[in-house]
Motif scaffolding. Structure first.
Motif, PDB file in Angstrom:
ATOM      1  N   LEU A 190      -0.304 -10.213  -4.788  1.00 45.15           N
ATOM      2  CA  LEU A 190      -1.205  -9.300  -4.096  1.00 45.15           C
ATOM      3  C   LEU A 190      -1.965  -8.458  -5.103  1.00 45.15           C
ATOM      4  CD1 LEU A 190       1.055  -7.968  -1.187  1.00 45.15           C
ATOM      5  CD2 LEU A 190      -0.556  -9.872  -1.159  1.00 45.15           C
ATOM      6  N   ARG A 191      -3.275  -8.351  -4.888  1.00 40.99           N
ATOM      7  CA  ARG A 191      -4.120  -7.476  -5.710  1.00 40.99           C
ATOM      8  C   ARG A 191      -4.647  -6.377  -4.801  1.00 40.99           C
ATOM      9  NH1 ARG A 191      -8.676 -10.052  -7.198  1.00 40.99           N
ATOM     10  NH2 ARG A 191      -8.265 -11.809  -5.842  1.00 40.99           N
ATOM     11  N   LEU A 192      -4.403  -5.131  -5.179  1.00 38.00           N
ATOM     12  CA  LEU A 192      -4.774  -4.000  -4.339  1.00 38.00           C
ATOM     13  C   LEU A 192      -5.880  -3.182  -4.990  1.00 38.00           C
ATOM     14  CD1 LEU A 192      -2.411  -1.738  -2.376  1.00 38.00           C
ATOM     15  CD2 LEU A 192      -4.111  -0.693  -3.831  1.00 38.00           C
ATOM     16  N   GLU A 193      -6.895  -2.887  -4.218  1.00 36.78           N
ATOM     17  CA  GLU A 193      -7.920  -1.940  -4.636  1.00 36.78           C
ATOM     18  C   GLU A 193      -7.915  -0.832  -3.595  1.00 36.78           C
ATOM     19  OE1 GLU A 193     -12.649  -1.500  -5.674  1.00 36.78           O
ATOM     20  OE2 GLU A 193     -11.766  -3.493  -5.550  1.00 36.78           O
ATOM     21  N   TYR A 194      -7.779   0.389  -4.049  1.00 31.31           N
ATOM     22  CA  TYR A 194      -7.654   1.529  -3.137  1.00 31.31           C
ATOM     23  C   TYR A 194      -8.967   2.297  -3.112  1.00 31.31           C
ATOM     24  CZ  TYR A 194      -5.358   5.215  -0.534  1.00 31.31           C
ATOM     25  OH  TYR A 194      -5.007   6.095   0.451  1.00 31.31           O
ATOM     26  N   LEU A 195      -9.552   2.415  -1.930  1.00 35.11           N
ATOM     27  CA  LEU A 195     -10.828   3.092  -1.751  1.00 35.11           C
ATOM     28  C   LEU A 195     -10.566   4.437  -1.073  1.00 35.11           C
ATOM     29  CD1 LEU A 195     -12.673  -0.020  -0.359  1.00 35.11           C
ATOM     30  CD2 LEU A 195     -12.713   0.811  -2.706  1.00 35.11           C
ATOM     31  N   GLU A 196     -10.575   5.484  -1.889  1.00 32.67           N
ATOM     32  CA  GLU A 196     -10.334   6.833  -1.375  1.00 32.67           C
ATOM     33  C   GLU A 196     -11.600   7.363  -0.712  1.00 32.67           C
ATOM     34  OE1 GLU A 196      -9.430  10.854  -3.681  1.00 32.67           O
ATOM     35  OE2 GLU A 196      -7.857   9.333  -3.939  1.00 32.67           O
TER      36      GLU A 196
ATOM     37  N   ALA B 203      -7.059   0.548   1.927  1.00 38.23           N
ATOM     38  CA  ALA B 203      -6.308  -0.211   0.926  1.00 38.23           C
ATOM     39  C   ALA B 203      -6.717  -1.670   1.114  1.00 38.23           C
ATOM     40  CB  ALA B 203      -4.809  -0.036   1.116  1.00 38.23           C
ATOM     41  N   GLU B 204      -7.495  -2.149   0.182  1.00 33.33           N
ATOM     42  CA  GLU B 204      -8.030  -3.508   0.234  1.00 33.33           C
ATOM     43  C   GLU B 204      -7.093  -4.408  -0.568  1.00 33.33           C
ATOM     44  OE1 GLU B 204     -12.448  -4.640  -0.169  1.00 33.33           O
ATOM     45  OE2 GLU B 204     -11.631  -4.681  -2.197  1.00 33.33           O
ATOM     46  N   ILE B 205      -6.495  -5.373   0.112  1.00 33.58           N
ATOM     47  CA  ILE B 205      -5.512  -6.226  -0.553  1.00 33.58           C
ATOM     48  C   ILE B 205      -5.947  -7.682  -0.421  1.00 33.58           C
ATOM     49  CG2 ILE B 205      -3.110  -6.959  -0.609  1.00 33.58           C
ATOM     50  CD1 ILE B 205      -2.420  -4.217   0.611  1.00 33.58           C
ATOM     51  N   GLN B 206      -5.964  -8.355  -1.545  1.00 33.52           N
ATOM     52  CA  GLN B 206      -6.287  -9.777  -1.547  1.00 33.52           C
ATOM     53  C   GLN B 206      -5.074 -10.543  -2.057  1.00 33.52           C
ATOM     54  OE1 GLN B 206     -10.097  -9.555  -3.729  1.00 33.52           O
ATOM     55  NE2 GLN B 206     -11.037 -10.120  -1.785  1.00 33.52           N
ATOM     56  N   ALA B 207      -4.686 -11.551  -1.298  1.00 31.57           N
ATOM     57  CA  ALA B 207      -3.539 -12.382  -1.671  1.00 31.57           C
ATOM     58  C   ALA B 207      -4.044 -13.624  -2.397  1.00 31.57           C
ATOM     59  CB  ALA B 207      -2.757 -12.786  -0.427  1.00 31.57           C
ATOM     60  N   ASP B 208      -3.531 -13.828  -3.589  1.00 33.02           N
ATOM     61  CA  ASP B 208      -3.867 -15.028  -4.342  1.00 33.02           C
ATOM     62  C   ASP B 208      -3.069 -16.210  -3.782  1.00 33.02           C
ATOM     63  OD1 ASP B 208      -5.559 -13.569  -5.987  1.00 33.02           O
ATOM     64  OD2 ASP B 208      -4.010 -13.210  -7.503  1.00 33.02           O
TER      65      ASP B 208
ATOM     66  N   ALA C 218       0.834  -1.201   0.000  1.00 34.87           N
ATOM     67  CA  ALA C 218       0.000   0.000   0.000  1.00 34.87           C
ATOM     68  C   ALA C 218       0.871   1.255   0.000  1.00 34.87           C
ATOM     69  CB  ALA C 218      -0.933  -0.013   1.204  1.00 34.87           C
ATOM     70  N   ALA C 219       1.965   1.244   0.752  1.00 34.56           N
ATOM     71  CA  ALA C 219       2.873   2.402   0.776  1.00 34.56           C
ATOM     72  C   ALA C 219       3.484   2.632  -0.605  1.00 34.56           C
ATOM     73  CB  ALA C 219       3.964   2.193   1.828  1.00 34.56           C
ATOM     74  N   ARG C 220       3.885   1.562  -1.272  1.00 34.30           N
ATOM     75  CA  ARG C 220       4.441   1.705  -2.634  1.00 34.30           C
ATOM     76  C   ARG C 220       3.386   2.270  -3.582  1.00 34.30           C
ATOM     77  NH1 ARG C 220       6.705  -3.273  -1.307  1.00 34.30           N
ATOM     78  NH2 ARG C 220       5.127  -4.372  -2.520  1.00 34.30           N
ATOM     79  N   TYR C 221       2.160   1.802  -3.446  1.00 31.01           N
ATOM     80  CA  TYR C 221       1.054   2.300  -4.271  1.00 31.01           C
ATOM     81  C   TYR C 221       0.893   3.813  -4.074  1.00 31.01           C
ATOM     82  CZ  TYR C 221      -3.732   3.081  -5.864  1.00 31.01           C
ATOM     83  OH  TYR C 221      -4.840   3.569  -6.505  1.00 31.01           O
ATOM     84  N   LEU C 222       0.887   4.241  -2.822  1.00 31.79           N
ATOM     85  CA  LEU C 222       0.726   5.667  -2.523  1.00 31.79           C
ATOM     86  C   LEU C 222       1.887   6.494  -3.081  1.00 31.79           C
ATOM     87  CD1 LEU C 222      -0.527   5.300   1.136  1.00 31.79           C
ATOM     88  CD2 LEU C 222      -1.837   6.296  -0.762  1.00 31.79           C
ATOM     89  N   GLU C 223       3.098   6.021  -2.863  1.00 31.13           N
ATOM     90  CA  GLU C 223       4.273   6.756  -3.344  1.00 31.13           C
ATOM     91  C   GLU C 223       4.278   6.856  -4.864  1.00 31.13           C
ATOM     92  OE1 GLU C 223       7.251   4.447  -1.326  1.00 31.13           O
ATOM     93  OE2 GLU C 223       7.238   5.799   0.420  1.00 31.13           O
ATOM     94  N   ALA C 224       3.822   5.819  -5.549  1.00 22.59           N
ATOM     95  CA  ALA C 224       3.767   5.837  -7.006  1.00 22.59           C
ATOM     96  C   ALA C 224       2.767   6.878  -7.515  1.00 22.59           C
ATOM     97  CB  ALA C 224       3.392   4.457  -7.549  1.00 22.59           C
TER      98      ALA C 224
ATOM     99  N   ASP D 182      -2.431   2.318  10.321  1.00 26.45           N
ATOM    100  CA  ASP D 182      -1.533   1.534   9.468  1.00 26.45           C
ATOM    101  C   ASP D 182      -0.594   2.435   8.689  1.00 26.45           C
ATOM    102  OD1 ASP D 182      -2.694  -0.840  10.349  1.00 26.45           O
ATOM    103  OD2 ASP D 182      -4.100  -0.923   8.671  1.00 26.45           O
ATOM    104  N   LEU D 183      -1.166   3.387   7.952  1.00 25.90           N
ATOM    105  CA  LEU D 183      -0.360   4.342   7.178  1.00 25.90           C
ATOM    106  C   LEU D 183      -0.974   5.727   7.284  1.00 25.90           C
ATOM    107  CD1 LEU D 183       0.150   2.336   3.851  1.00 25.90           C
ATOM    108  CD2 LEU D 183       1.883   2.776   5.588  1.00 25.90           C
ATOM    109  N   VAL D 184      -0.105   6.716   7.339  1.00 20.94           N
ATOM    110  CA  VAL D 184      -0.535   8.112   7.245  1.00 20.94           C
ATOM    111  C   VAL D 184       0.278   8.711   6.109  1.00 20.94           C
ATOM    112  CG1 VAL D 184      -0.766  10.323   8.418  1.00 20.94           C
ATOM    113  CG2 VAL D 184      -0.924   8.205   9.743  1.00 20.94           C
ATOM    114  N   ALA D 185      -0.414   9.325   5.169  1.00 22.90           N
ATOM    115  CA  ALA D 185       0.269   9.892   3.997  1.00 22.90           C
ATOM    116  C   ALA D 185      -0.286  11.280   3.700  1.00 22.90           C
ATOM    117  CB  ALA D 185       0.078   8.977   2.791  1.00 22.90           C
ATOM    118  N   ARG D 186       0.491  12.041   2.951  1.00 24.15           N
ATOM    119  CA  ARG D 186       0.017  13.336   2.461  1.00 24.15           C
ATOM    120  C   ARG D 186      -0.048  13.230   0.943  1.00 24.15           C
ATOM    121  NH1 ARG D 186       1.853  17.802   5.453  1.00 24.15           N
ATOM    122  NH2 ARG D 186       3.877  16.794   5.474  1.00 24.15           N
ATOM    123  N   ASP D 187      -1.235  13.487   0.389  1.00 24.95           N
ATOM    124  CA  ASP D 187      -1.369  13.393  -1.067  1.00 24.95           C
ATOM    125  C   ASP D 187      -0.817  14.659  -1.722  1.00 24.95           C
ATOM    126  OD1 ASP D 187      -3.371  15.385  -1.156  1.00 24.95           O
ATOM    127  OD2 ASP D 187      -4.989  13.975  -1.584  1.00 24.95           O
TER     128      ASP D 187
END
Length: 120
Positions: free
Chosen positions: A110-116, A100-105, A15-21, A39-44
């Protein structure tokens, strides 16, 4: 470290990598206070503080990860977020709660869906 914690940490890193990207700056990870953990605090890129709850579920798990961010969890996150904002002097910054909804196959992918703005 137990398997559940290791999987959770892996999900938080994803999730952190997703946000940074997406141009976000991760300000804190696994921030703890008497109300619980953020879990995470970020600034957009617009300056909004994003409190990100990371939910990971393994293959074959019943229900979507987002379903586990119930009203009690949301209330604890709100209190923890207020404590974080007060402690860091960011009280007047715009803020939101994301999931950050993550499902592990089964193969570990990992499949990530981000719900803002997942809840208020």
């Amino acid at each position: 470290m137990n398997g559940t914690r290791a999987a959770g940490d892996r999900g938080e890193r994803a999730a952190a990598r997703y946000l940074e990207a997406r141009g976000c700056e991760v300000l804190a990870a696994q921030w703890r206070c008497r109300y619980g953990e953020l879990d995470l605090v970020a600034r957009d890129p617009n300056g909004t503080i994003c409190f990100v709850e990371v939910k990971l579920r393994g293959a074959g798990a019943i229900g979507l990860p987002r379903e586990f961010v119930d009203s009690r969890k949301q209330a604890r996150l709100r209190k923890a977020a207020m404590a974080y904002l007060a402690e860091t002097g960011l009280d007047d910054a715009p803020a939101r709660f994301d999931v950050a909804e993550i499902q592990a196959d089964r193969d570990g992918t990992l499949r990530l869906e981000y719900l803002e703005d997942a809840f208020t």
